[in-house]
Write a protein that holds these residues in place. Structure first.
Motif, PDB file in Angstrom:
ATOM      1  N   MET A  59       0.818  -1.207   0.000  1.00  0.00           N
ATOM      2  CA  MET A  59       0.000   0.000   0.000  1.00  0.00           C
ATOM      3  C   MET A  59       0.854   1.261   0.000  1.00  0.00           C
ATOM      4  O   MET A  59       0.536   2.242  -0.674  1.00  0.00           O
ATOM      5  CB  MET A  59      -0.941   0.001   1.209  1.00  0.00           C
ATOM      6  CG  MET A  59      -2.077  -0.993   1.103  1.00  0.00           C
ATOM      7  SD  MET A  59      -3.288  -0.773   2.420  1.00  0.00           S
ATOM      8  CE  MET A  59      -2.316  -1.196   3.850  1.00  0.00           C
ATOM      9  N   LEU A  60       1.945   1.236   0.749  1.00  0.00           N
ATOM     10  CA  LEU A  60       2.825   2.397   0.784  1.00  0.00           C
ATOM     11  C   LEU A  60       3.469   2.632  -0.582  1.00  0.00           C
ATOM     12  O   LEU A  60       3.565   3.778  -1.056  1.00  0.00           O
ATOM     13  CB  LEU A  60       3.896   2.220   1.856  1.00  0.00           C
ATOM     14  CG  LEU A  60       3.401   2.269   3.306  1.00  0.00           C
ATOM     15  CD1 LEU A  60       4.486   1.800   4.262  1.00  0.00           C
ATOM     16  CD2 LEU A  60       2.944   3.672   3.667  1.00  0.00           C
ATOM     17  N   LEU A  61       3.897   1.548  -1.224  1.00  0.00           N
ATOM     18  CA  LEU A  61       4.483   1.671  -2.554  1.00  0.00           C
ATOM     19  C   LEU A  61       3.424   2.081  -3.567  1.00  0.00           C
ATOM     20  O   LEU A  61       3.673   2.922  -4.447  1.00  0.00           O
ATOM     21  CB  LEU A  61       5.128   0.346  -2.964  1.00  0.00           C
ATOM     22  CG  LEU A  61       6.036   0.382  -4.193  1.00  0.00           C
ATOM     23  CD1 LEU A  61       7.206   1.329  -3.961  1.00  0.00           C
ATOM     24  CD2 LEU A  61       6.536  -1.016  -4.520  1.00  0.00           C
ATOM     25  N   GLY A  62       2.221   1.497  -3.437  1.00  0.00           N
ATOM     26  CA  GLY A  62       1.121   1.875  -4.320  1.00  0.00           C
ATOM     27  C   GLY A  62       0.721   3.327  -4.117  1.00  0.00           C
ATOM     28  O   GLY A  62       0.449   4.052  -5.080  1.00  0.00           O
TER      29      GLY A  62
ATOM     30  N   ALA B 118       1.791   9.811  -9.992  1.00  0.00           N
ATOM     31  CA  ALA B 118       0.832  10.009 -11.083  1.00  0.00           C
ATOM     32  C   ALA B 118       0.033  11.294 -10.878  1.00  0.00           C
ATOM     33  O   ALA B 118      -0.256  12.019 -11.839  1.00  0.00           O
ATOM     34  CB  ALA B 118      -0.109   8.804 -11.182  1.00  0.00           C
ATOM     35  N   GLY B 119      -0.317  11.587  -9.628  1.00  0.00           N
ATOM     36  CA  GLY B 119      -1.065  12.801  -9.339  1.00  0.00           C
ATOM     37  C   GLY B 119      -0.258  14.045  -9.657  1.00  0.00           C
ATOM     38  O   GLY B 119      -0.787  15.032 -10.175  1.00  0.00           O
TER      39      GLY B 119
ATOM     40  N   LYS C 242       2.622   5.549 -14.495  1.00  0.00           N
ATOM     41  CA  LYS C 242       2.272   5.867 -15.881  1.00  0.00           C
ATOM     42  C   LYS C 242       0.776   5.704 -16.144  1.00  0.00           C
ATOM     43  O   LYS C 242       0.263   6.179 -17.157  1.00  0.00           O
ATOM     44  CB  LYS C 242       3.071   4.983 -16.837  1.00  0.00           C
ATOM     45  CG  LYS C 242       4.573   5.262 -16.804  1.00  0.00           C
ATOM     46  CD  LYS C 242       5.338   4.378 -17.777  1.00  0.00           C
ATOM     47  CE  LYS C 242       6.836   4.682 -17.725  1.00  0.00           C
ATOM     48  NZ  LYS C 242       7.612   3.820 -18.644  1.00  0.00           N
ATOM     49  N   PHE C 243       0.098   4.999 -15.229  1.00  0.00           N
ATOM     50  CA  PHE C 243      -1.357   4.869 -15.371  1.00  0.00           C
ATOM     51  C   PHE C 243      -2.034   6.175 -14.960  1.00  0.00           C
ATOM     52  O   PHE C 243      -1.444   7.008 -14.279  1.00  0.00           O
ATOM     53  CB  PHE C 243      -1.875   3.719 -14.509  1.00  0.00           C
ATOM     54  CG  PHE C 243      -1.516   2.354 -15.021  1.00  0.00           C
ATOM     55  CD1 PHE C 243      -2.331   1.711 -15.931  1.00  0.00           C
ATOM     56  CD2 PHE C 243      -0.355   1.723 -14.597  1.00  0.00           C
ATOM     57  CE1 PHE C 243      -1.995   0.450 -16.398  1.00  0.00           C
ATOM     58  CE2 PHE C 243      -0.011   0.469 -15.060  1.00  0.00           C
ATOM     59  CZ  PHE C 243      -0.841  -0.174 -15.968  1.00  0.00           C
TER      60      PHE C 243
ATOM     61  N   LEU D 194      -5.784   4.817 -10.917  1.00  0.00           N
ATOM     62  CA  LEU D 194      -5.060   4.304  -9.754  1.00  0.00           C
ATOM     63  C   LEU D 194      -5.848   4.512  -8.470  1.00  0.00           C
ATOM     64  O   LEU D 194      -5.898   3.625  -7.613  1.00  0.00           O
ATOM     65  CB  LEU D 194      -3.695   5.001  -9.652  1.00  0.00           C
ATOM     66  CG  LEU D 194      -2.652   4.611 -10.702  1.00  0.00           C
ATOM     67  CD1 LEU D 194      -1.402   5.450 -10.537  1.00  0.00           C
ATOM     68  CD2 LEU D 194      -2.312   3.135 -10.614  1.00  0.00           C
ATOM     69  N   VAL D 195      -6.454   5.689  -8.330  1.00  0.00           N
ATOM     70  CA  VAL D 195      -7.261   5.970  -7.133  1.00  0.00           C
ATOM     71  C   VAL D 195      -8.437   5.007  -7.048  1.00  0.00           C
ATOM     72  O   VAL D 195      -8.735   4.448  -5.986  1.00  0.00           O
ATOM     73  CB  VAL D 195      -7.752   7.433  -7.146  1.00  0.00           C
ATOM     74  CG1 VAL D 195      -8.797   7.653  -6.049  1.00  0.00           C
ATOM     75  CG2 VAL D 195      -6.582   8.379  -6.938  1.00  0.00           C
ATOM     76  N   ARG D 196      -9.112   4.804  -8.189  1.00  0.00           N
ATOM     77  CA  ARG D 196     -10.290   3.942  -8.205  1.00  0.00           C
ATOM     78  C   ARG D 196      -9.930   2.484  -7.914  1.00  0.00           C
ATOM     79  O   ARG D 196     -10.708   1.752  -7.287  1.00  0.00           O
ATOM     80  CB  ARG D 196     -10.968   4.050  -9.568  1.00  0.00           C
ATOM     81  CG  ARG D 196     -12.306   3.344  -9.660  1.00  0.00           C
ATOM     82  CD  ARG D 196     -13.133   3.840 -10.829  1.00  0.00           C
ATOM     83  NE  ARG D 196     -12.401   3.776 -12.089  1.00  0.00           N
ATOM     84  CZ  ARG D 196     -12.049   4.831 -12.807  1.00  0.00           C
ATOM     85  NH1 ARG D 196     -12.324   6.049 -12.367  1.00  0.00           N
ATOM     86  NH2 ARG D 196     -11.400   4.703 -13.942  1.00  0.00           N
ATOM     87  N   PHE D 197      -8.731   2.045  -8.327  1.00  0.00           N
ATOM     88  CA  PHE D 197      -8.335   0.644  -8.133  1.00  0.00           C
ATOM     89  C   PHE D 197      -7.687   0.405  -6.770  1.00  0.00           C
ATOM     90  O   PHE D 197      -8.002  -0.571  -6.084  1.00  0.00           O
ATOM     91  CB  PHE D 197      -7.365   0.230  -9.245  1.00  0.00           C
ATOM     92  CG  PHE D 197      -6.796  -1.153  -9.053  1.00  0.00           C
ATOM     93  CD1 PHE D 197      -7.574  -2.284  -9.276  1.00  0.00           C
ATOM     94  CD2 PHE D 197      -5.482  -1.319  -8.627  1.00  0.00           C
ATOM     95  CE1 PHE D 197      -7.046  -3.562  -9.094  1.00  0.00           C
ATOM     96  CE2 PHE D 197      -4.953  -2.587  -8.440  1.00  0.00           C
ATOM     97  CZ  PHE D 197      -5.738  -3.711  -8.671  1.00  0.00           C
ATOM     98  N   LEU D 198      -6.780   1.297  -6.357  1.00  0.00           N
ATOM     99  CA  LEU D 198      -5.982   1.047  -5.160  1.00  0.00           C
ATOM    100  C   LEU D 198      -6.625   1.516  -3.866  1.00  0.00           C
ATOM    101  O   LEU D 198      -6.494   0.862  -2.831  1.00  0.00           O
ATOM    102  CB  LEU D 198      -4.611   1.713  -5.304  1.00  0.00           C
ATOM    103  CG  LEU D 198      -3.672   1.137  -6.373  1.00  0.00           C
ATOM    104  CD1 LEU D 198      -2.389   1.960  -6.436  1.00  0.00           C
ATOM    105  CD2 LEU D 198      -3.352  -0.312  -6.090  1.00  0.00           C
TER     106      LEU D 198
END
Length: 354
Positions: free
Chosen positions: A97-100, A107-108, A317-318, A323-327
Motif C-alpha cells: 500500500m505504501l508503494l502503491g 501520477a497525481g 504511468k497509469f 489508480l485511485v479507483r483501483f488502489l
C-alpha cells in the motif's frame, strides 16, 4: 528557555508530520471531504466531530505505543496489535500500500503539471521522485523538517479558502445545510469510521518510526493536537462545500470551484497547494516504506528510498483517476482492520488487568 523552545519545535514537527501524512491530494482537492462528509448534509458535520475524536485518540494511542515500545518502524506495532501471523500479513500488505500510494502520488503530480500547469506529465512525476529522495536523504529528521515547513502552508491555505468561501456564501447554503443527498456508506457514522480507517494507514507507518526520537509527553500532545487541527480543517471544508451544494458536488475538485469564486489567483494558488499535498504524502509513503525495510537508517535507508521511487515509476504511468479507483478501496479495507485493532486492543489490555 532553550529547552522549552526545543520541545516546542519538536512538538510542532510531530503535529505537522501527523497532519501531513493525512492531508494529501484527495483532501486538498476537497473530493474526499465531499464524498465522506458534505454529501451527508448537516449530518456530515456530526461525522466530522466523530472523525475528530477518532483522529485525536488514535494519534495519541499510536504515539504512546510507539514511544513505550521504542519502535523505529511499524512492524513491532503491527505485531502487538494483531498478533504475529496477522501482523505479518498486514505488514506485507502495508508495504504494498505504501508503494502503491507513492505511485498514486507520482501520477497525481504528473496530472497536476499536465492539466493545471500545461507542462509535461513526466516532469511532474520525476520532480516529486527527486524531491522525495532528496528530503529523505536526511532520514526521519528530513521528514520532520519537510513537514514543519510545508504542512502549515497547505493547512492554512485550505482553511483560508474554505473560510472565505463560507463567509461569502451568504444564505445560499441554508437549504443544503438541512439535507444531504447521501455520500459514502449511506450513513454519516459509517462514513466517518471509513474515512478515519482509510487515512490511518500512512500515519501509523510514519508515526511509529518516531518512537526513539520523541519523548512521551510531546508525542501524546502531538497526537492530540494533530487530531484536533485535522478536525478543524475537515469542518471548514465540509461546511463550505455544504453551503454550495449541489453545484460543488458536480466538480472533480470542489475546492478548486470554491477558489475560483474568489478569483483566478486563488485558483492557481490552490493548484500549487494540491501539488504540495502530493509531495508531502509522497514523502510520508516513501519514508514509511524505507523505515520498515531499513529501520536503522543510514545508507541502506537512503538506497531503499531511491529504490522505492524507482519501483513506483512504472505504475505511475497509469491515469491518476484509475489508480485511485483501483488502489484506494484496497487501502480502505486494510485500514479498517488496523482501525479495529487500534480500538479493540487497548480495551482487551484493560479488561485483562482487571
Amino acid at each position: 528557555m532553550i529547552r522549552h523552545r526545543e520541545n516546542g519545535w519538536l512538538l510542532a514537527k510531530v503535529i505537522c508530520t501527523y497532519i501531513g501524512s493525512i492531508i494529501g491530494a484527495g483532501f486538498a482537492s476537497g473530493q474526499e471531504i465531499m464524498q465522506f462528509f458534505a454529501l451527508h448534509g448537516r449530518s456530515g458535520l456530526l461525522g466530522v466531530v466523530l472523525a475528530t475524536v477518532l483522529f485525536s485518540y488514535l494519534g495519541m494511542l499510536v504515539m504512546f505505543l510507539s514511544i513505550t515500545m521504542r519502535s523505529d518502524s511499524y512492524k513491532k506495532l503491527l505485531g502487538l496489535l494483531m498478533g504475529s501471523k496477522a501482523g505479518e500479513l498486514l505488514d506485507a500488505l502495508n508495504l504494498f500500500m505504501l508503494l502503491g500510494g507513492l505511485s498514486v502520488m507520482l501520477a497525481g503530480s504528473g496530472a497536476v503539471f499536465e492539466e493545471h500547469f500545461g507542462l509535461p506529465a513526466a516532469f511532474g512525476v520525476w520532480l516529486v521522485a527527486a524531491l522525495t529522495s532528496l528530503v529523505l536523504w536526511g532520514g526521519v529528521r528530513g521528514v520532520l523538517c519537510a513537514n514543519v515547513c510545508l504542512v502549515p502552508l497547505k493547512f492554512c491555505a485550505v482553511a483560508a479558502i474554505s473560510l472565505a468561501a463560507l463567509l461569502g456564501s451568504g444564505h445560499s447554503g441554508a437549504p443544503a445545510l438541512t439535507q444531504g443527498s447521501g455520500g459514502v456508506a449511506g450513513h454519516w457514522v459509517c462514513a466517518a469510521f471509513l474515512y478515519v480507517s482509510y487515512n490511518m494507514v500512512v500515519p501509523v507507518a510514519v508515526l511509529s518510526s518516531l518512537g526513539q526520537v520523541v519523548p512521551l509527553r510531546i508525542g501524546l500532545a502531538g497526537g492530540l493536537s494533530g487530531g484536533l487541527l485535522l478536525g478543524l480543517a475537515i469542518f471548514l471544508v465540509t461546511a463550505s462545500e455544504i453551503c454550495f451544494l449541489p453545484e460543488a458536488a458536480s466538480y472533480q475538485i470542489p475546492l478548486l470551484y470554491l477558489a475560483g469564486r474568489l478569483g483566478a489567483s486563488c485558483r492557481w494558488g490552490l493548484g500549487f497547494l494540491i501539488w504540495l499535498a502530493i509531495l508531502t504524502t509522497a514523502i510520508a509513503n516513501a519514508h514509511g516504506f524505507a523505515s520498515r525495510l531499513a529501520p536503522a537508517g543510514g545508507s541502506r535507508y537512503r538506497l531503499t528510498v531511491i529504490a522505492a521511487c524507482l519501483l513506483a515509476l512504472p505504475l505511475s504511468k497509469f491515469s491518476f483517476a484509475v489508480l485511485v479507483r483501483f488502489l484506494y478501496p484496497l487501502f480502505g479495507y486494510a485500514g479498517l482492520a488496523l482501525l479495529v485493532a487500534l480500538l479493540v486492543k487497548p480495551l482487551v489490555f484493560f479488561l485483562r488487568k482487571r
